[in-house]
Scaffold this active site. Structure first.
Site, mmCIF file in Angstrom:
data_model
loop_
_atom_site.group_PDB
_atom_site.id
_atom_site.type_symbol
_atom_site.label_atom_id
_atom_site.label_comp_id
_atom_site.label_asym_id
_atom_site.label_seq_id
_atom_site.Cartn_x
_atom_site.Cartn_y
_atom_site.Cartn_z
ATOM 1 N N SER A 429 0.819 -1.204 0.000
ATOM 2 C CA SER A 429 0.000 0.000 0.000
ATOM 3 C C SER A 429 0.856 1.259 0.000
ATOM 4 O O SER A 429 0.370 2.323 -0.359
ATOM 5 C CB SER A 429 -0.957 0.007 1.190
ATOM 6 N N HIS A 450 -3.449 -3.456 -5.657
ATOM 7 C CA HIS A 450 -3.737 -2.903 -4.335
ATOM 8 C C HIS A 450 -5.212 -3.113 -4.008
ATOM 9 O O HIS A 450 -6.082 -2.380 -4.489
ATOM 10 C CB HIS A 450 -3.365 -1.406 -4.313
ATOM 11 N N GLU A 462 -6.662 -1.240 -7.187
ATOM 12 C CA GLU A 462 -5.790 -0.404 -8.010
ATOM 13 C C GLU A 462 -4.746 -1.328 -8.641
ATOM 14 O O GLU A 462 -3.993 -1.996 -7.919
ATOM 15 C CB GLU A 462 -5.086 0.651 -7.146
ATOM 16 N N ASN A 500 -5.027 6.576 -1.900
ATOM 17 C CA ASN A 500 -4.421 7.016 -0.643
ATOM 18 C C ASN A 500 -3.677 8.342 -0.807
ATOM 19 O O ASN A 500 -3.535 9.101 0.149
ATOM 20 C CB ASN A 500 -3.491 5.933 -0.088
HETATM 21 N N1 LIG Z 1 -4.261 -4.153 6.251
HETATM 22 C C1 LIG Z 1 -4.717 -3.321 5.333
HETATM 23 O O1 LIG Z 1 -5.722 -2.612 5.525
HETATM 24 C C2 LIG Z 1 -4.051 -3.273 3.979
HETATM 25 C C3 LIG Z 1 -4.721 -2.692 2.894
HETATM 26 C C4 LIG Z 1 -4.116 -2.700 1.639
HETATM 27 C C5 LIG Z 1 -2.859 -3.245 1.480
HETATM 28 N N2 LIG Z 1 -2.215 -3.786 2.555
HETATM 29 C C6 LIG Z 1 -0.892 -4.382 2.333
HETATM 30 O O2 LIG Z 1 -1.023 -5.798 2.318
HETATM 31 C C7 LIG Z 1 0.165 -6.404 2.807
HETATM 32 C C8 LIG Z 1 -0.201 -7.321 3.963
HETATM 33 O O3 LIG Z 1 -0.837 -6.578 4.950
HETATM 34 P P1 LIG Z 1 -1.684 -7.278 6.123
HETATM 35 O O4 LIG Z 1 -2.389 -6.178 6.828
HETATM 36 O O5 LIG Z 1 -2.465 -8.402 5.576
HETATM 37 O O6 LIG Z 1 -0.521 -7.834 7.024
HETATM 38 P P2 LIG Z 1 -0.547 -8.965 8.148
HETATM 39 O O7 LIG Z 1 0.527 -8.642 9.085
HETATM 40 O O8 LIG Z 1 -1.928 -9.174 8.650
HETATM 41 O O9 LIG Z 1 -0.142 -10.292 7.334
HETATM 42 C C9 LIG Z 1 1.105 -10.509 6.762
HETATM 43 C C10 LIG Z 1 1.298 -12.021 6.692
HETATM 44 O O10 LIG Z 1 2.422 -12.288 5.887
HETATM 45 C C11 LIG Z 1 3.105 -13.375 6.461
HETATM 46 N N3 LIG Z 1 4.459 -13.410 5.941
HETATM 47 C C12 LIG Z 1 5.508 -12.634 6.274
HETATM 48 N N4 LIG Z 1 6.593 -12.985 5.531
HETATM 49 C C13 LIG Z 1 6.195 -13.989 4.706
HETATM 50 C C14 LIG Z 1 6.838 -14.782 3.714
HETATM 51 N N5 LIG Z 1 8.135 -14.601 3.429
HETATM 52 N N6 LIG Z 1 6.120 -15.709 3.056
HETATM 53 C C15 LIG Z 1 4.823 -15.899 3.360
HETATM 54 N N7 LIG Z 1 4.165 -15.198 4.301
HETATM 55 C C16 LIG Z 1 4.842 -14.252 4.964
HETATM 56 C C17 LIG Z 1 3.010 -13.143 7.949
HETATM 57 O O11 LIG Z 1 3.251 -14.337 8.673
HETATM 58 C C18 LIG Z 1 1.561 -12.660 8.056
HETATM 59 O O12 LIG Z 1 0.685 -13.746 8.214
HETATM 60 C C19 LIG Z 1 1.098 -5.271 3.168
HETATM 61 O O13 LIG Z 1 1.934 -5.030 2.086
HETATM 62 C C20 LIG Z 1 0.147 -4.090 3.390
HETATM 63 O O14 LIG Z 1 0.765 -2.844 3.143
HETATM 64 C C21 LIG Z 1 -2.771 -3.824 3.796
#
Ligand SMILES: NC(=O)c1ccc[n+]([C@@H]2O[C@H](COP(=O)([O-])OP(=O)(O)OC[C@H]3O[C@@H](n4cnc5c(N)ncnc54)[C@H](O)[C@@H]3O)[C@@H](O)[C@H]2O)c1
Length: 716
Positions: A429, A450, A462, A500
């Site tokens: 993001s 995204h 996106e 964003n």
């Molecule tokens: N949370 C939101 O609202 C949101 C919205 C849009 C985009 N994002 C993006 O999505 C991505 C994930 O965010 P999230 O909120 O789901 O995070 P999160 O912390 O809930 O989940 C991340 C997961 O990735 C796993 N992980 C870490 N390294 C790994 C690897 N090498 N191989 C496999 N799994 C691995 C972790 O164990 C965890 O389960 C980020 O890039 C974030 O910026 C988040």
């Protein structure tokens, strides 16, 4: 007997004639002015011919009539309210003449009959409907009410309750539903539609059906029937007003109109409908919702191209089973893609799978999925800790932690397990696609996707085009998002991408207001009244103060000339005091669970005392109008910058992204449509008044040029 561009009339068996809608050089039938005039002429020629025994009304297209010509309507809406009402009444004439024919008429509804298409069917004496056809009055979705007799004839044919439900929901209904509601007289398979309609016509001619009684009932209800209908409508008032979207008056206008018109003759009721139609047609909501409809049509054209140009995705995978990964995986599987879900830790994988099961259970509960299908979906999803089967995967969505170095290492390793044409999409993001791509051997196969949280609910994706992303990769990501039921918008790689980036200016405006002493709760109330689903302070609490602080800092650093956070801002202050928002019970608001287990938010003196530390001049009162201007203008300015920087290709895509990704109030149509409605000269004047607050209020050169030329974003 009659030959026009959209309608022809021919004699058929038994002294009947067939009036057929068959618009030349078009795949559909619709009502534009020319067709409506033709209808009046065609019906006139039938009425003048003394030998016709009955009229069969058909369509030569797959659909029946899909409704009004939206482009022509938007031009007509430039008329004054009085002239618009007059135009409508005049265009109604063909429908009235059809209803008044001295012989019966039967419509054979073979496909979609929407809006004026459905209203036409109600003007006929009887209706036969093919089992796969659908009818509906979707005008409220465009901020309008039915304007070709729908509010008059629907209650008189099927009752006030049915009419109100159809008009207020704008939903399409199936043939069996239409039959059970009394809207059509017969339902049959497509092959038997013509014979069924002709049979109804014969029954009407030989007295088997009293069509004349129905005809007179549509002209005027008895006083008892009318009073009953008014009672039904009055009883629904409270519920309908509670459900009406803010600043979209169409439903309530229709309800009020039907209540008044129930006791009136058809002529008076149609005149009242024309007036109410003109009244809602001139509202901000109608103008915006019609623009949004047209934006959607433009997007569909783009989607067809991407669908054609993209590679086929047979198997998908998601990396990271967290909040986003779980949602993406279940959405992918639900839409028919065998999907692998990989995480590093079994505990995280278990959490992701639990989330998948919760989503499937919810779909079963809502009736959207049956247990058997849920089992198939669940079986198509493979949770795993290793790279088994990744060599057969065509598309991997990465949703791991938001750290550049981690993403680089993980994705460059992942590449070695994939086939050469496989595509990797990052759900980052706040990182740049180009920055992540630096570590990859095949950056042309790398793109951003995204998704928004919660993934199963939010329609927007996106699709982020990096400078080295191949066009085919973009098209594949668009087509995959479409196949997942999402609305993809292609954006250029830049800090914050599109949504964003624009949101950040809104947040900065909020933080500035608070730093100047404004009450955050007043700002929330004003912006929620204005149409936002939640105010900006509550939004920070929901996003999480720590996440927000990082995101606003990263994105604003990408635009240092115009996105400047206050020296000490409220979000950072709250983070310092470990008030992270809803997730730990306190942010701008405090949160409690009430006796039913529902979260309840309230303001506390302690918060105001805390915030006074960043309000050097103390608390200050701001008028509601100033709050709205200060919050909304930077979004318009940033939207203009994004358009000029080619972050998106069109105003239509930009506005659609903000509506779907941010919950931008629907009646405003998106920041650019909102600016068009205000008038760009007016926007520029307002911006200039606030320019001392920072460059996020300073209009762009092209904005000024458009304003000077009296043009608008959507017509530029
Ligand atoms: N949370 C939101 O609202 C949101 C919205 C849009 C985009 N994002 C993006 O999505 C991505 C994930 O965010 P999230 O909120 O789901 O995070 P999160 O912390 O809930 O989940 C991340 C997961 O990735 C796993 N992980 C870490 N390294 C790994 C690897 N090498 N191989 C496999 N799994 C691995 C972790 O164990 C965890 O389960 C980020 O890039 C974030 O910026 C988040």
């Amino acid at each position: 007997m009659f030959q026009g561009n959209s309608i022809n009339v021919q004699r058929i068996e038994e002294g009947f004639v067939e009036l057929c809608f068959d618009r030349r050089e078009d795949s559909i039938n619709k009502f534009d002015e020319r067709t409506l005039h033709e209808l009046a002429d065609a019906v006139g020629s039938i009425a003048r011919d003394g030998t016709v025994r009955g009229v069969l009304i058909t369509s030569a297209k797959k659909t029946f009539v899909v409704g009004a010509d939206i482009n022509e309507l938007s031009t007509a809406f430039r008329l004054s309210e009085a002239d618009l009402a007059l135009r409508n009444l005049k265009l109604n004439q063909g429908f009235i003449d059809l209803e008044d024919l001295p012989v019966p008429s039967v419509v054979a509804i073979n496909g979609l009959a929407l809006g004026s298409g459905m209203e036409l069917t109600l003007a006929a004496a009887l209706r036969a409907m093919s089992i796969g056809a659908r009818i509906g009055l979707p005008e409220v979705k465009l901020g309008l009410i039915p304007g070709m007799g729908g509010t008059v004839r629907t209650p008189r044919v099927a009752g006030a309750d049915v009419a109100l439900n159809l008009i207020a929901s704008g939903k399409l209904i199936t043939a069996p539903e239409a039959k059970s509601l009394g809207l059509v007289d017969a339902v049959c398979v497509a092959e038997e539609l013509r014979a069924t309609a002709l049979d109804l016509l014969r029954q009407a001619c030989n007295g088997g059906i009293d069509w004349r009684h129905r005809q007179s009932r549509k002209r005027c209800l008895t006083i008892n029937e009318a009073t009953d209908q008014q009672a039904v409508l009055n009883a629904r008032w409270k519920e309908v007003s509670a459900r009406s979207p803010k600043h979209q008056p169409a439903t309530l206008v229709a309800l009020e109109l039907m209540t008044r018109a129930a006791t009136k003759t058809r002529e008076v009721a149609l005149a009242m409908e024309a007036e109410s139609f003109a009244q809602v047609a001139k509202t901000h909501a109608a103008d915006s919702l019609i623009q949004t409809f047209r934006n959607g049509q433009a997007l569909k054209k783009l989607f067809r191209k991407h669908d054609h140009d993209g590679r086929v995705v047979k198997q998908a995978a998601v990396l990271g089973a967290g909040i986003m990964g779980g949602g993406i995986a279940v959405t992918s599987a639900l839409h028919g893609f065998p999907t692998r879900l990989k995480d590093l830790a079994q505990s995280q994988l278990d959490l992701g799978v639990t989330e998948v099961d919760r989503q499937l259970a919810r779909q079963i509960k809502n009736g959207r999925l049956n247990a058997e299908r849920a089992r198939i979906v669940r079986d198509s999803l493979t949770p795993q800790l290793d790279n088994r089967g990744f060599d057969a995967v065509d598309m991997v969505v990465e949703a791991i932690v938001e750290r550049l170095e981690t993403k680089r290492v993980v994705l460059s390793t992942l590449e070695t397990h994939l086939h050469r044409d496989a595509i990797i999409a990052s759900n980052t993001s706040s990182l740049l696609i180009d920055d992540i791509a630096q570590a990859l051997a095949r950056p042309e196969n790398f793109v951003g996707m995204h998704f928004f949280n919660p993934v199963p609910v939010m329609a927007l994706v996106e699709v982020v085009r990096g400078s080295r992303t191949r066009a085919e990769t973009v098209s594949t990501a668009v087509a995959y998002a479409l196949a997942m039921g999402k609305t993809p918008i292609v954006v250029k790689d830049c800090p914050g991408f599109l949504v964003n980036r624009i949101l950040t200016t809104y947040v900065i405006a909020f933080l500035q207001l608070v730093a100047e002493g404004a009450d955050f709760a007043q700002i929330d109330r004003v912006m929620e009244d204005f149409g936002w689903p939640m105010g900006p302070a509550y939004l920070q609490d929901v996003i999480g103060m720590d996440t927000g602080a990082r995101v606003w800092r990263v994105i604003s650093a990408g635009y240092p000339h115009r996105m400047v956070l206050p020296k000490r801002d409220a979000v950072c202050l709250l983070v310092e005091h470990k008030r992270y928002g809803q997730k730990n019970g306190a942010g701008f608001y405090c949160y409690d669970l009430d006796s039913t287990g529902k979260t309840h938010k309230y303001t506390s003196d302690e918060t105001y005392a805390l915030l006074s530390a960043i309000q050097p001049e103390g608390a200050r009162f701001f008028a509601d109008a100033e709050i709205i201007e200060r919050m909304m203008l930077p979004m318009i300015v940033e939207a203009a910058h994004a358009l000029e920087d080619d972050v998106v290709a069109s105003a239509a895509e930009l506005d659609m992204a903000l509506l779907l990704g941010l919950g931008f109030p629907a009646y405003l149509g998106g920041p650019l449509k909102y600016a068009d409605w205000l008038g760009l000269d007016n926007v520029v004047r307002q911006c200039d008044r606030y320019a001392k607050l920072g460059n996020h209020y300073v209009p762009t050169g092209p904005m000024r040029a458009l304003a000077a030329a009296r043009q608008s974003f959507h017509n530029a």
